[in-house]
Design an enzyme around this catalytic site. Structure first.
Site, PDB file in Angstrom:
ATOM      1  CD  GLN A  89      -2.990   0.775   2.392  1.00 52.99           C
ATOM      2  OE1 GLN A  89      -3.023   1.622   3.288  1.00 52.99           O
ATOM      3  NE2 GLN A  89      -3.728  -0.311   2.436  1.00 52.99           N
ATOM      4  N   PRO A 126      -5.824  -5.949   4.949  1.00 48.93           N
ATOM      5  CG  PRO A 126      -6.166  -4.353   3.291  1.00 48.93           C
ATOM      6  CD  PRO A 126      -5.447  -4.569   4.582  1.00 48.93           C
ATOM      7  CG  ASP A 186      -8.360   3.058   3.599  1.00 47.02           C
ATOM      8  OD1 ASP A 186      -7.134   2.929   3.692  1.00 47.02           O
ATOM      9  OD2 ASP A 186      -9.146   2.098   3.666  1.00 47.02           O
ATOM     10  CD  GLN A 187      -6.145  -0.624  -0.051  1.00 50.95           C
ATOM     11  OE1 GLN A 187      -5.250  -0.913  -0.830  1.00 50.95           O
ATOM     12  NE2 GLN A 187      -6.962  -1.527   0.450  1.00 50.95           N
ATOM     13  CG  HIS A 239      -8.111   3.385   8.099  1.00 43.84           C
ATOM     14  ND1 HIS A 239      -8.627   2.789   9.223  1.00 43.84           N
ATOM     15  CD2 HIS A 239      -6.804   3.043   8.061  1.00 43.84           C
ATOM     16  CE1 HIS A 239      -7.673   2.117   9.843  1.00 43.84           C
ATOM     17  NE2 HIS A 239      -6.552   2.252   9.150  1.00 43.84           N
TER      18      HIS A 239
END
Length: 349
Positions: A103, A130, A294-295, A317
């Site tokens: 990430q 994840p 959030d990613q 997040h």
């Protein structure tokens, strides 16, 4: 000399999310940064093994000068150089998440001067991050909507508490990320997943997880296919059980959920946890689930143009990611209520 940017790592979520987003943006935008009060919102503040290895990975990718990068440190300075291509390695000695290493490094690799190959070692399937299967089967298709992707090779599974997993990720650099409009969920067309056990655990456990999940997911599809298997001992010698479930729609939304088994829970309840999480996001009408929500903030911020994504409730997040992006760039986000959901909107840089 560019003025150094200071950030308080105890703000909002107060954990590793601020650190990951800040280090990534520092590298991509070539902004020197000083992060104070790292993980100030946690009971044990400061850099843990996983966070330190993430910083070191990005440091190597952009030949950065770093101060304070040591276990337990609550303040780090990061002075980035140009992100270059090549082969890079990061190893978390614990079961710290490989997914979280990826990430922090993935956006950097996308904007490198040449393709990158990342060899990442640590935990592949953990409860508080994840699972790598979610990253490849749910997050990667979302990333592809932005015009980027990666190749992924699983060499070994690593589970709590030993870790020891290993993956190889190859990322081609790109000229730009494309904006996205992901605001219509549509109708569910496919529901599927994977239920696994590893080590000495009996295969009957994953049948119980899968059957329990399928009985719940039949509410959104009459055809639910969950693959059940036992991991090869050569790839996964340690004990673990888990499940990943996915729903796809006719507008090409992809939503996921997962759960890891534990000693204090029946296998049926593990499957139920994952299925109920996926059912909730499908029934909400959101177009991405909470784990991808959030990613995608940094992807939206770095994309060239206006992006809109429909989500459910804005997670902490996500609020944290937006805070860091807005603090470090000129990008501004807008949260637009849409019934029981929200649309996240921004014009990327």
């Amino acid at each position: 000399m560019t003025e150094i940017f200071e950030l308080d790592g105890s703000y909002l979520e107060g954990g590793g999310q601020i650190l990951r987003i800040a280090i990534t943006l520092s590298a991509v935008k070539k902004v020197p940064i000083r992060i104070k009060n790292i993980r100030g919102g946690r009971s044990k503040p400061g850099l843990m093994e996983q966070h330190l290895r993430g910083i070191e990975l990005v440091r190597d990718m952009c030949t950065a000068e770093v101060k304070g990068a040591e276990l337990g440190s609550t303040e780090v300075e990061f002075h980035p150089g140009e992100i270059k291509g090549g082969d890079f390695t990061a190893q978390v000695k614990t079961a710290g998440s490989i997914s979280l290493l990826l990430q922090v490094a993935l956006p950097c690799a996308l904007f490198a001067t040449a393709p990158c190959t990342l060899t990442l070692r640590g935990g592949t399937n953990a409860e508080m991050a994840p699972q790598v299967d979610y990253v490849t089967e749910v997050f990667r298709p979302i990333l592809e909507k932005f015009g980027a992707t990666f190749d992924f090779e699983l060499l070994r599974r690593g589970y709590y508490p030993k870790g020891g997993g290993e993956v190889k990720v190859t990322i081609n650099n790109i000229a730009k990320l494309n904006p996205v409009d992901i605001t219509t969920q549509g109708d569910v067309t496919d529901v599927y997943g994977w239920s696994f056990v590893a080590g000495t655990l009996p295969i009957s456990m994953n049948h119980r997880m899968a059957n329990s999940a399928a009985s719940i997911l039949n509410k959104i599809s009459k055809k639910v296919y969950i693959e059940r298997y036992k991991e090869d001992r050569k790839i996964a010698p340690d004990n673990c059980a888990g499940i990943i479930v996915v729903a796809e729609t006719d507008t090409h939304c992809i939503l996921g959920a997962s759960a890891i088994g534990n000693r204090d829970e029946f296998s049926e309840d593990t499957g139920k946890r994952a299925a109920e999480e996926l059912l909730k996001v499908v029934e909400s009408g959101a177009c991405v689930d909470d784990h991808s929500q959030d990613q995608i903030i940094i992807l939206m911020a770095l994309a060239k143009g206006k992006s809109l994504v429909k989500v459910g409730d804005i997670t902490m997040h996500t609020k944290t990611a937006i805070f860091v992006v807005e603090a470090m760039t000129e990008v501004k986000f807008e949260i637009i209520p849409s019934g029981s959901n929200n649309i996240i909107q921004c014009s990327g840089s």
